[in-house]
Design a protein around this motif. Structure first.
Motif, PDB file in Angstrom:
ATOM      1  N   GLN A   1      63.220   0.619  76.219  1.00  0.00           N
ATOM      2  CA  GLN A   1      63.984   1.123  74.841  1.00  0.00           C
ATOM      3  C   GLN A   1      63.862   2.716  74.740  1.00  0.00           C
ATOM      4  N   GLY A   2      63.107   3.470  75.358  1.00  0.00           N
ATOM      5  CA  GLY A   2      63.091   4.813  75.256  1.00  0.00           C
ATOM      6  C   GLY A   2      64.336   5.339  76.080  1.00  0.00           C
ATOM      7  N   LEU A   3      64.507   4.765  77.384  1.00  0.00           N
ATOM      8  CA  LEU A   3      65.838   4.896  78.116  1.00  0.00           C
ATOM      9  C   LEU A   3      67.006   4.918  77.255  1.00  0.00           C
ATOM     10  N   GLU A   4      67.151   3.529  76.525  1.00  0.00           N
ATOM     11  CA  GLU A   4      68.327   3.393  75.897  1.00  0.00           C
ATOM     12  C   GLU A   4      68.630   4.298  74.832  1.00  0.00           C
ATOM     13  N   TYR A   5      67.607   4.733  74.107  1.00  0.00           N
ATOM     14  CA  TYR A   5      67.674   5.643  73.303  1.00  0.00           C
ATOM     15  C   TYR A   5      68.180   7.378  73.791  1.00  0.00           C
ATOM     16  N   GLU A   6      67.860   7.387  75.036  1.00  0.00           N
ATOM     17  CA  GLU A   6      68.261   8.777  75.588  1.00  0.00           C
ATOM     18  C   GLU A   6      69.879   8.666  75.989  1.00  0.00           C
ATOM     19  N   VAL A   7      70.206   7.351  76.233  1.00  0.00           N
ATOM     20  CA  VAL A   7      71.721   7.353  76.705  1.00  0.00           C
ATOM     21  C   VAL A   7      72.436   6.908  75.779  1.00  0.00           C
ATOM     22  N   ALA A   8      71.943   6.729  74.256  1.00  0.00           N
ATOM     23  CA  ALA A   8      73.074   6.111  73.299  1.00  0.00           C
ATOM     24  C   ALA A   8      74.109   7.290  72.958  1.00  0.00           C
ATOM     25  N   PRO A   9      75.221   6.702  72.838  1.00  0.00           N
ATOM     26  CA  PRO A   9      76.380   7.653  72.444  1.00  0.00           C
ATOM     27  C   PRO A   9      76.323   7.983  71.079  1.00  0.00           C
ATOM     28  N   PHE A  10      75.385   7.589  70.280  1.00  0.00           N
ATOM     29  CA  PHE A  10      75.301   8.065  68.751  1.00  0.00           C
ATOM     30  C   PHE A  10      73.954   8.439  68.505  1.00  0.00           C
ATOM     31  N   THR A  11      73.754   9.109  67.217  1.00  0.00           N
ATOM     32  CA  THR A  11      72.500   9.365  66.819  1.00  0.00           C
ATOM     33  C   THR A  11      71.954   8.811  65.369  1.00  0.00           C
ATOM     34  N   ILE A  12      71.047   8.906  64.935  1.00  0.00           N
ATOM     35  CA  ILE A  12      70.620   8.363  63.695  1.00  0.00           C
ATOM     36  C   ILE A  12      71.488   8.932  62.544  1.00  0.00           C
TER      37      ILE A  12
ATOM     38  N   THR B   1      65.556  -0.761  65.076  1.00  0.00           N
ATOM     39  CA  THR B   1      65.046  -0.879  66.339  1.00  0.00           C
ATOM     40  C   THR B   1      63.925   0.040  66.483  1.00  0.00           C
ATOM     41  N   GLY B   2      63.800   1.330  66.184  1.00  0.00           N
ATOM     42  CA  GLY B   2      62.660   1.965  66.152  1.00  0.00           C
ATOM     43  C   GLY B   2      61.336   1.352  65.647  1.00  0.00           C
ATOM     44  N   LEU B   3      61.788   0.720  64.405  1.00  0.00           N
ATOM     45  CA  LEU B   3      60.643  -0.009  63.604  1.00  0.00           C
ATOM     46  C   LEU B   3      60.111  -0.907  64.672  1.00  0.00           C
ATOM     47  N   HIS B   4      60.684  -1.666  65.158  1.00  0.00           N
ATOM     48  CA  HIS B   4      60.381  -2.863  66.043  1.00  0.00           C
ATOM     49  C   HIS B   4      59.799  -2.447  67.287  1.00  0.00           C
ATOM     50  N   GLY B   5      60.481  -1.190  67.659  1.00  0.00           N
ATOM     51  CA  GLY B   5      59.491  -0.563  68.749  1.00  0.00           C
ATOM     52  C   GLY B   5      58.122  -0.146  68.485  1.00  0.00           C
ATOM     53  N   PHE B   6      57.969   0.321  67.414  1.00  0.00           N
ATOM     54  CA  PHE B   6      56.767   0.742  66.927  1.00  0.00           C
ATOM     55  C   PHE B   6      55.697  -0.555  66.738  1.00  0.00           C
ATOM     56  N   HIS B   7      56.328  -1.638  66.416  1.00  0.00           N
ATOM     57  CA  HIS B   7      55.632  -2.796  66.227  1.00  0.00           C
ATOM     58  C   HIS B   7      55.243  -3.351  67.718  1.00  0.00           C
ATOM     59  N   VAL B   8      56.185  -3.147  68.705  1.00  0.00           N
ATOM     60  CA  VAL B   8      55.840  -3.382  70.288  1.00  0.00           C
ATOM     61  C   VAL B   8      54.675  -2.808  70.593  1.00  0.00           C
ATOM     62  N   ILE B   9      54.500  -1.343  70.148  1.00  0.00           N
ATOM     63  CA  ILE B   9      53.593  -0.456  70.518  1.00  0.00           C
ATOM     64  C   ILE B   9      52.113  -1.164  70.028  1.00  0.00           C
ATOM     65  N   ILE B  10      52.316  -1.510  68.888  1.00  0.00           N
ATOM     66  CA  ILE B  10      50.870  -2.177  68.022  1.00  0.00           C
ATOM     67  C   ILE B  10      50.589  -3.387  68.725  1.00  0.00           C
ATOM     68  N   GLY B  11      51.467  -4.252  69.017  1.00  0.00           N
ATOM     69  CA  GLY B  11      51.538  -5.698  69.665  1.00  0.00           C
ATOM     70  C   GLY B  11      50.861  -4.992  71.021  1.00  0.00           C
ATOM     71  N   THR B  12      51.141  -4.118  71.610  1.00  0.00           N
ATOM     72  CA  THR B  12      50.697  -4.034  73.284  1.00  0.00           C
ATOM     73  C   THR B  12      49.109  -3.608  72.849  1.00  0.00           C
ATOM     74  N   ILE B  13      48.872  -2.884  72.087  1.00  0.00           N
ATOM     75  CA  ILE B  13      47.593  -2.282  71.747  1.00  0.00           C
ATOM     76  C   ILE B  13      46.629  -3.342  71.656  1.00  0.00           C
ATOM     77  N   LEU B  14      47.192  -4.382  70.673  1.00  0.00           N
ATOM     78  CA  LEU B  14      46.132  -5.486  70.335  1.00  0.00           C
ATOM     79  C   LEU B  14      45.890  -6.470  71.613  1.00  0.00           C
ATOM     80  N   LEU B  15      47.163  -6.805  72.353  1.00  0.00           N
ATOM     81  CA  LEU B  15      46.851  -7.418  73.539  1.00  0.00           C
ATOM     82  C   LEU B  15      45.895  -6.780  74.574  1.00  0.00           C
ATOM     83  N   ALA B  16      46.246  -5.478  74.623  1.00  0.00           N
ATOM     84  CA  ALA B  16      45.306  -4.676  75.577  1.00  0.00           C
ATOM     85  C   ALA B  16      44.100  -4.755  75.375  1.00  0.00           C
ATOM     86  N   VAL B  17      43.555  -4.873  73.947  1.00  0.00           N
ATOM     87  CA  VAL B  17      42.228  -4.967  73.620  1.00  0.00           C
ATOM     88  C   VAL B  17      41.769  -6.367  73.766  1.00  0.00           C
TER      89      VAL B  17
END
Length: 268
Positions: free
Chosen positions: A180-191, A204-220
Motif C-alpha cells: 500500500q505504501g509503494l502504491e502511494y509512492e507511484v500514484a500519479p495523483f495526490t490527495i 484507502t488511508g483510513l483502511h490502511g490505518f485499520h489494517v495496522i490496528i488489526g495487525t497489532i491485535l493479531l500480533a498480540v
C-alpha cells in the motif's frame, strides 16, 4: 474483589488510571500532528511522544485485562458482553466508512461541471486495478483464510497449526501495508488532486490505518497463543481480533471494486 463471595456472573472492574493515560496519549498525538502539519518546531517529537504514550497505554491496559481473565473474572456472561462490545465497535466503524463512501458516490454518480462533468475527473490518471491493488486484494483474501484456519485449529486444540496460520496472517498483513505504501509512492495523483484524490487517499488511508490496528491485535494474539493463554473454549480476544480482520477484508473488497475498478473502467 474476592471471587468466593461473588454472587453474580458480572465483573466490576477496579479503578484504573489507564483511560486517563489513553486520553492524554490521544491529545498529545493530535496536538503533535497539528503542529507537524503547520511546520511548528517540536511537532515530530510531540507525535512520537503521543505514540509512545499510546503504546504504553495499550500494554498496561491489555496486561490488566489478561490478568482479570487469569483470575477467573471473565465468566460466560462477561465474555458475551465483550463480544457484544466488539460487534458494536465494528458497526460504528462501518458507519465511519459509510460516510467516506457516501462522499465518493456523491461525486462519482453525478460529476459536477467543476471536475469536467466526468468521472474520474479530467486530468486524473487512475491506478491500474490489476497491478498492486489486485495483489493486495489476493493478499487480504488469503489472510482471511489463514486467520479462520488459525481459529479452527485453536478450537480443535492444534496449537502448533494455529500458531503457523496466525504467523502467516500477520506476515500477509505486513506485506499488504508495504505494498500500500509503494502504491502511494507511484500514484500519479495526490490527495490535493480534485475530489477523486481526496476521497481515494482518505478512504484507502483510513483502511490502511485499520489494517495496522488489526495487525497489532493479531500480533498480540499470536504472542498470547505462544504463551498458552488461549484454550479451546476461552479465546475471546482472538475471536474479536478475527472479527475485526474480516471486517477489514470486506471493506477492502468494496474499495477495490469501486475506487479502483469502477472508477477506472466504468463509464460516467
Amino acid at each position: 474483589m474476592n471471587r468466593r463471595y461473588q454472587t453474580h456472573p458480572f465483573h466490576l472492574v477496579n479503578p484504573s488510571y489507564w483511560p486517563l493515560l489513553g486520553s492524554m496519549s490521544g491529545l498529545t498525538f493530535t496536538l503533535g500532528m497539528a503542529m507537524y502539519m503547520h511546520n511548528y518546531v517540536g511537532g515530530g517529537a510531540t507525535v512520537l511522544a503521543g505514540l509512545g504514550l499510546l503504546f504504553l497505554t495499550m500494554y498496561v491496559w491489555w496486561r490488566d485485562v489478561i490478568d482479570e481473565s487469569f483470575q477467573g473474572h471473565h465468566t460466560k456472561t462477561v465474555q458475551l458482553g465483550l463480544k457484544y462490545g466488539m460487534v458494536l465497535f465494528i458497526v460504528s466503524e462501518v458507519m465511519f466508512f459509510f460516510a467516506f463512501f457516501w462522499a465518493f458516490f456523491h461525486a462519482a454518480l453525478s460529476p459536477s461541471i467543476e471536475i469536467g462533468a466526468v468521472w474520474p475527473p479530467l486530468g486524473i490518471e487512475v491506478l491500474d486495478p490489476f497491478a498492486i491493488p489486485l495483489i493486495n486484494t489476493l493478499i487480504l483474501l488469503l489472510s482471511g483464510v489463514t486467520v479462520t484456519t488459525a481459529h479452527h485449529a485453536m478450537v480443535e486444540g492444534y496449537a502448533k497449526e494455529s500458531n503457523g496460520a496466525l504467523i502467516t496472517t500477520v506476515a500477509l498483513a505486513v506485506v499488504f501495508t508495504i505494498f500500500q505504501g509503494l502504491e502511494y509512492e507511484v500514484a500519479p495523483f495526490t490527495i490535493a488532486d480534485s475530489v477523486y484524490g481526496t476521497t481515494f487517499f482518505l478512504t484507502t488511508g483510513l483502511h490502511g490505518f485499520h489494517v495496522i490496528i488489526g495487525t497489532i491485535l493479531l500480533a498480540v494474539c499470536l504472542i498470547r497463543q505462544i504463551k498458552g493463554h488461549f484454550t479451546k473454549t476461552h479465546h475471546v480476544g482472538f475471536e474479536c481480533s478475527a472479527w475485526y480482520w474480516h471486517f477489514v477484508d470486506v471493506v477492502w473488497l468494496f474499495l477495490y471494486v469501486f475506487m479502483y475498478c469502477w472508477s477506472g473502467y466504468m463509464p460516467s
